[in-house]
Every structure is written in structure tokens, then in C-alpha cells.
Design a protein around this motif. Structure first.
Motif, PDB file in Angstrom:
ATOM      1  N   ALA A 179      44.929 -21.441  70.900  1.00 30.88           N
ATOM      2  CA  ALA A 179      43.598 -20.917  70.595  1.00 30.88           C
ATOM      3  C   ALA A 179      42.945 -20.406  71.870  1.00 30.88           C
ATOM      4  CB  ALA A 179      42.731 -22.012  69.961  1.00 30.88           C
ATOM      5  N   VAL A 180      41.885 -19.658  71.694  1.00 31.45           N
ATOM      6  CA  VAL A 180      41.067 -19.184  72.814  1.00 31.45           C
ATOM      7  C   VAL A 180      39.671 -19.781  72.663  1.00 31.45           C
ATOM      8  CG1 VAL A 180      39.976 -17.180  73.910  1.00 31.45           C
ATOM      9  CG2 VAL A 180      42.350 -17.044  73.122  1.00 31.45           C
ATOM     10  N   ILE A 181      39.137 -20.260  73.774  1.00 29.68           N
ATOM     11  CA  ILE A 181      37.759 -20.757  73.800  1.00 29.68           C
ATOM     12  C   ILE A 181      36.873 -19.639  74.342  1.00 29.68           C
ATOM     13  CG2 ILE A 181      36.207 -22.526  74.683  1.00 29.68           C
ATOM     14  CD1 ILE A 181      38.673 -24.311  75.095  1.00 29.68           C
ATOM     15  N   TYR A 182      35.855 -19.287  73.580  1.00 29.17           N
ATOM     16  CA  TYR A 182      34.951 -18.200  73.953  1.00 29.17           C
ATOM     17  C   TYR A 182      33.569 -18.743  74.300  1.00 29.17           C
ATOM     18  CZ  TYR A 182      38.334 -14.963  71.827  1.00 29.17           C
ATOM     19  OH  TYR A 182      39.462 -14.251  71.526  1.00 29.17           O
ATOM     20  N   ARG A 183      32.898 -18.069  75.200  1.00 24.46           N
ATOM     21  CA  ARG A 183      31.494 -18.355  75.446  1.00 24.46           C
ATOM     22  C   ARG A 183      30.682 -17.791  74.295  1.00 24.46           C
ATOM     23  NH1 ARG A 183      29.375 -16.607  81.292  1.00 24.46           N
ATOM     24  NH2 ARG A 183      29.325 -14.567  80.265  1.00 24.46           N
ATOM     25  N   SER A 184      29.437 -18.192  74.206  1.00 24.38           N
ATOM     26  CA  SER A 184      28.598 -17.769  73.076  1.00 24.38           C
ATOM     27  C   SER A 184      28.437 -16.253  73.002  1.00 24.38           C
ATOM     28  CB  SER A 184      27.226 -18.436  73.152  1.00 24.38           C
ATOM     29  OG  SER A 184      26.595 -18.135  74.384  1.00 24.38           O
ATOM     30  N   ASP A 185      28.642 -15.546  74.129  1.00 23.80           N
ATOM     31  CA  ASP A 185      28.553 -14.074  74.120  1.00 23.80           C
ATOM     32  C   ASP A 185      29.911 -13.430  73.847  1.00 23.80           C
ATOM     33  OD1 ASP A 185      29.876 -14.647  76.443  1.00 23.80           O
ATOM     34  OD2 ASP A 185      28.480 -13.611  77.783  1.00 23.80           O
ATOM     35  N   SER A 186      30.874 -14.239  73.342  1.00 19.72           N
ATOM     36  CA  SER A 186      32.220 -13.796  72.964  1.00 19.72           C
ATOM     37  C   SER A 186      33.096 -13.428  74.163  1.00 19.72           C
ATOM     38  CB  SER A 186      32.162 -12.609  71.986  1.00 19.72           C
ATOM     39  OG  SER A 186      31.497 -12.981  70.803  1.00 19.72           O
ATOM     40  N   LYS A 187      32.742 -13.875  75.343  1.00 18.05           N
ATOM     41  CA  LYS A 187      33.562 -13.664  76.535  1.00 18.05           C
ATOM     42  C   LYS A 187      34.607 -14.766  76.603  1.00 18.05           C
ATOM     43  CE  LYS A 187      33.067 -12.535  81.440  1.00 18.05           C
ATOM     44  NZ  LYS A 187      32.083 -12.355  82.554  1.00 18.05           N
ATOM     45  N   PRO A 188      35.905 -14.418  76.724  1.00 15.08           N
ATOM     46  CA  PRO A 188      36.945 -15.453  76.726  1.00 15.08           C
ATOM     47  C   PRO A 188      36.863 -16.329  77.973  1.00 15.08           C
ATOM     48  CG  PRO A 188      37.878 -13.292  77.206  1.00 15.08           C
ATOM     49  CD  PRO A 188      36.464 -13.056  76.805  1.00 15.08           C
ATOM     50  N   PHE A 189      36.928 -17.635  77.739  1.00 15.94           N
ATOM     51  CA  PHE A 189      36.821 -18.616  78.817  1.00 15.94           C
ATOM     52  C   PHE A 189      38.151 -19.287  79.117  1.00 15.94           C
ATOM     53  CE2 PHE A 189      36.286 -23.325  79.307  1.00 15.94           C
ATOM     54  CZ  PHE A 189      36.032 -23.331  80.667  1.00 15.94           C
ATOM     55  N   SER A 190      38.906 -19.645  78.076  1.00 20.29           N
ATOM     56  CA  SER A 190      40.133 -20.403  78.299  1.00 20.29           C
ATOM     57  C   SER A 190      41.122 -20.211  77.164  1.00 20.29           C
ATOM     58  CB  SER A 190      39.805 -21.899  78.439  1.00 20.29           C
ATOM     59  OG  SER A 190      40.987 -22.671  78.565  1.00 20.29           O
ATOM     60  N   LEU A 191      42.389 -20.231  77.525  1.00 21.41           N
ATOM     61  CA  LEU A 191      43.456 -20.384  76.534  1.00 21.41           C
ATOM     62  C   LEU A 191      43.771 -21.872  76.447  1.00 21.41           C
ATOM     63  CD1 LEU A 191      45.546 -18.755  74.753  1.00 21.41           C
ATOM     64  CD2 LEU A 191      47.179 -19.247  76.580  1.00 21.41           C
ATOM     65  N   ILE A 192      43.946 -22.359  75.245  1.00 19.05           N
ATOM     66  CA  ILE A 192      44.274 -23.771  75.040  1.00 19.05           C
ATOM     67  C   ILE A 192      45.517 -23.861  74.160  1.00 19.05           C
ATOM     68  CG2 ILE A 192      42.519 -23.846  73.204  1.00 19.05           C
ATOM     69  CD1 ILE A 192      42.289 -26.847  73.683  1.00 19.05           C
ATOM     70  N   GLN A 193      46.509 -24.593  74.662  1.00 19.89           N
ATOM     71  CA  GLN A 193      47.751 -24.826  73.921  1.00 19.89           C
ATOM     72  C   GLN A 193      47.814 -26.311  73.582  1.00 19.89           C
ATOM     73  OE1 GLN A 193      50.119 -23.200  77.119  1.00 19.89           O
ATOM     74  NE2 GLN A 193      50.512 -21.305  75.987  1.00 19.89           N
ATOM     75  N   GLU A 194      47.828 -26.609  72.308  1.00 23.34           N
ATOM     76  CA  GLU A 194      47.693 -27.983  71.820  1.00 23.34           C
ATOM     77  C   GLU A 194      49.009 -28.457  71.211  1.00 23.34           C
ATOM     78  OE1 GLU A 194      43.152 -26.716  70.491  1.00 23.34           O
ATOM     79  OE2 GLU A 194      44.616 -27.380  68.987  1.00 23.34           O
ATOM     80  N   HIS A 195      49.441 -29.633  71.627  1.00 21.00           N
ATOM     81  CA  HIS A 195      50.696 -30.216  71.141  1.00 21.00           C
ATOM     82  C   HIS A 195      50.370 -31.585  70.537  1.00 21.00           C
ATOM     83  CE1 HIS A 195      52.566 -27.165  73.798  1.00 21.00           C
ATOM     84  NE2 HIS A 195      51.626 -27.554  74.656  1.00 21.00           N
ATOM     85  N   TYR A 196      50.656 -31.742  69.254  1.00 21.19           N
ATOM     86  CA  TYR A 196      50.325 -32.972  68.535  1.00 21.19           C
ATOM     87  C   TYR A 196      51.600 -33.760  68.254  1.00 21.19           C
ATOM     88  CZ  TYR A 196      45.874 -30.615  67.959  1.00 21.19           C
ATOM     89  OH  TYR A 196      44.685 -29.971  68.212  1.00 21.19           O
ATOM     90  N   SER A 197      51.588 -35.040  68.602  1.00 23.48           N
ATOM     91  CA  SER A 197      52.800 -35.849  68.501  1.00 23.48           C
ATOM     92  C   SER A 197      52.861 -36.621  67.185  1.00 23.48           C
ATOM     93  CB  SER A 197      52.877 -36.830  69.683  1.00 23.48           C
ATOM     94  OG  SER A 197      52.158 -38.010  69.407  1.00 23.48           O
ATOM     95  N   GLN A 198      54.043 -37.139  66.889  1.00 28.26           N
ATOM     96  CA  GLN A 198      54.229 -37.917  65.662  1.00 28.26           C
ATOM     97  C   GLN A 198      53.421 -39.207  65.696  1.00 28.26           C
ATOM     98  OE1 GLN A 198      57.718 -40.454  65.158  1.00 28.26           O
ATOM     99  NE2 GLN A 198      58.693 -39.398  66.881  1.00 28.26           N
ATOM    100  N   GLN A 199      52.951 -39.606  66.880  1.00 34.20           N
ATOM    101  CA  GLN A 199      52.195 -40.846  67.003  1.00 34.20           C
ATOM    102  C   GLN A 199      50.816 -40.761  66.367  1.00 34.20           C
ATOM    103  OE1 GLN A 199      53.595 -43.530  68.022  1.00 34.20           O
ATOM    104  NE2 GLN A 199      55.461 -42.646  68.879  1.00 34.20           N
ATOM    105  N   LEU A 200      50.373 -39.564  66.002  1.00 37.20           N
ATOM    106  CA  LEU A 200      49.077 -39.472  65.318  1.00 37.20           C
ATOM    107  C   LEU A 200      49.186 -39.765  63.832  1.00 37.20           C
ATOM    108  CD1 LEU A 200      49.224 -36.535  63.745  1.00 37.20           C
ATOM    109  CD2 LEU A 200      48.413 -35.645  65.905  1.00 37.20           C
ATOM    110  N   LEU A 201      50.417 -39.985  63.364  1.00 34.10           N
ATOM    111  CA  LEU A 201      50.607 -40.390  61.969  1.00 34.10           C
ATOM    112  C   LEU A 201      50.376 -41.893  61.832  1.00 34.10           C
ATOM    113  CD1 LEU A 201      53.854 -38.419  61.111  1.00 34.10           C
ATOM    114  CD2 LEU A 201      51.620 -38.075  60.037  1.00 34.10           C
ATOM    115  N   PRO A 202      49.804 -42.335  60.722  1.00 33.19           N
ATOM    116  CA  PRO A 202      49.712 -43.779  60.465  1.00 33.19           C
ATOM    117  C   PRO A 202      51.103 -44.410  60.456  1.00 33.19           C
ATOM    118  CG  PRO A 202      48.339 -42.552  58.934  1.00 33.19           C
ATOM    119  CD  PRO A 202      49.165 -41.534  59.669  1.00 33.19           C
ATOM    120  N   ARG A 203      51.157 -45.688  60.713  1.00 33.74           N
ATOM    121  CA  ARG A 203      52.434 -46.391  60.804  1.00 33.74           C
ATOM    122  C   ARG A 203      53.264 -46.244  59.534  1.00 33.74           C
ATOM    123  NH1 ARG A 203      56.219 -47.645  64.335  1.00 33.74           N
ATOM    124  NH2 ARG A 203      57.269 -49.628  63.913  1.00 33.74           N
ATOM    125  N   ALA A 204      52.600 -46.263  58.382  1.00 40.00           N
ATOM    126  CA  ALA A 204      53.332 -46.160  57.103  1.00 40.00           C
ATOM    127  C   ALA A 204      54.092 -44.847  57.005  1.00 40.00           C
ATOM    128  CB  ALA A 204      52.355 -46.295  55.938  1.00 40.00           C
TER     129      ALA A 204
END
Length: 210
Positions: A179-204
Motif C-alpha cells: 500500500a501507499v500512505i498519502y498525506r491529506s493533500d494526496s502527496k505520497p509519503f511512504s510505501l508499506i509492504q505488509e507480511h502477515y504470519s500464520q501466528q495471527l490465526l487462533p490456536r484452533a
């Protein structure tokens, strides 16, 4: 909460089980392993949909911990700000900024009860940080995407890659977002690359993904 066809079948089994109907059966007839109502894939699909529309993915992750991992009080952020190589060329392309624009790298790991549930990689413009944002970032307790959101910046998803299989063992990381994080005036501030692991799943769901 949306439940897929497997979840509905599990729910119907529970609904019409002898325990639910109040029949008197010997103790040996009581099922020991009751499957979870949602599969791992169904839960991750739900999380993925929330992240696609989220303006603050760290807040979405925090809410997920509250709902699915017995609270977010144990959620911690560990960050590192050094990376040897220069930004790849495609980073500038995705941010739609000139290649001479200074960028700084930041990695933040989200840890819940000693387990890494997500890793965020940022390439951001330090010249767009306000004094308040710089102070919050220096304290190293808050996700940069949340710090930016508090300053009226917002996150827009570029794409997502589900990595969980339909069968077999779950990989270490089950979902990726960019994703891209934008300032309120739509100026790009940052690229963000997010990686979600299997550990965010409940134990079941970790023990019985399908």
C-alpha cells in the motif's frame, strides 16, 4: 460474521449434536475434538477484505488481536531502521516520485505473546515527517502507519497476495499486502509492504486449518 460452506456445515453439526439437543448419552459418546466454526482460509479471507479497505492496517491488526487472539494488550512493536542497500527503482515508481527523492527504510515487527504475527517494511520520506511524528517514531512504540494516520495521512492498498494453501501445511507468512500512505493533500509519503504470519490465526485454526 461471514462463514463459508465448511463453517456452516460445522455449525449444523454442533446445532444438532446430541449435546445441543439434551440427549442423555454415556460420557464416552461426547465428542472430544470439536472443529472450529471457520477454517483458516475463511478467517484469512475476512482479514484480507478488511485490510484492502483499511486506512490504518496496524489498527486493523490491533482489532484482530482483540477479537481473535484474546486481546491486544500483549501486542508489541519492535523496529529497526537500518538497511544496507538503496531503495529499489520500483519503490519510486510505486510512489510516483523522482528517484533523487530521499527515502528512509524502516522495519516494524508486531509481536503478540512472544510470536511474530506481522512484519511491516516501509520506504518513507523523512522530509514529510512533522515534529510530532518524529517524536512518536523515536519512542518506537507505535506503528508508522498509525503515526501517519494520527496526522491525517491515510493508507491506500495497491494489491494483496494470499499465500495460504487449500490443503497442506501453512507457510510462515500467509498474506501479503502492499500500500501507499498519502498525506491529506494526496502527496505520497511512504510505501508499506505488509507480511502477515500464520501466528495471527487462533490456536484452533493453526491445529486444524481446514
Amino acid at each position: 460474521m461471514a462463514v463459508g460452506i465448511k463453517g456452516l456445515l460445522r455449525a449444523s453439526i454442533l446445532l444438532f449434536s446430541p449435546i445441543t439437543l439434551g440427549w442423555s448419552l454415556p460420557a464416552a459418546a461426547v465428542p472430544v475434538n470439536i472443529p472450529p466454526l471457520m477454517t483458516a482460509g475463511e478467517m484469512l479471507t475476512q482479514l484480507n477484505q478488511r485490510l484492502v479497505h483499511s486506512k490504518n492496517s496496524a489498527a486493523t491488526l490491533h482489532y484482530w488481536c482483540q477479537q481473535q487472539l484474546n486481546g491486544a494488550d500483549d501486542l508489541q512493536i519492535v523496529q529497526e531502521s537500518t538497511r544496507p542497500q538503496t531503495p529499489p527503482a520500483d519503490i519510486y515508481q510505486k510512489l510516483q516520485i523522482p528517484e533523487q527523492t530521499p527515502l528512509r527504510y524502516l522495519k516494524q515487527r508486531f509481536i503478540h505473546q512472544g510470536k511474530v504475527i506481522a512484519v511491516f517494511d516501509y520506504w518513507y520520506r523523512p522530509d514529510m515527517l512533522t515534529a510530532k511524528m518524529q517524536q512518536a517514531l523515536a519512542e518506537q512504540h507505535t506503528a508508522l502507519v498509525s503515526i501517519a494516520r494520527q496526522a491525517d495521512f491515510y493508507r491506500l492498498s495497491l494489491g494483496n497476495t494470499p499465500r495460504w494453501p487449500e490443503q497442506g501445511a501453512m507457510p510462515p507468512f500467509v498474506l501479503e499486502h502492499e500500500a501507499v500512505i498519502y498525506r491529506s493533500d494526496s502527496k505520497p509519503f511512504s510505501l508499506i509492504q505488509e507480511h502477515y504470519s500464520q501466528q495471527l490465526l487462533p490456536r484452533a485454526q493453526q491445529l486444524n486449518p481446514y
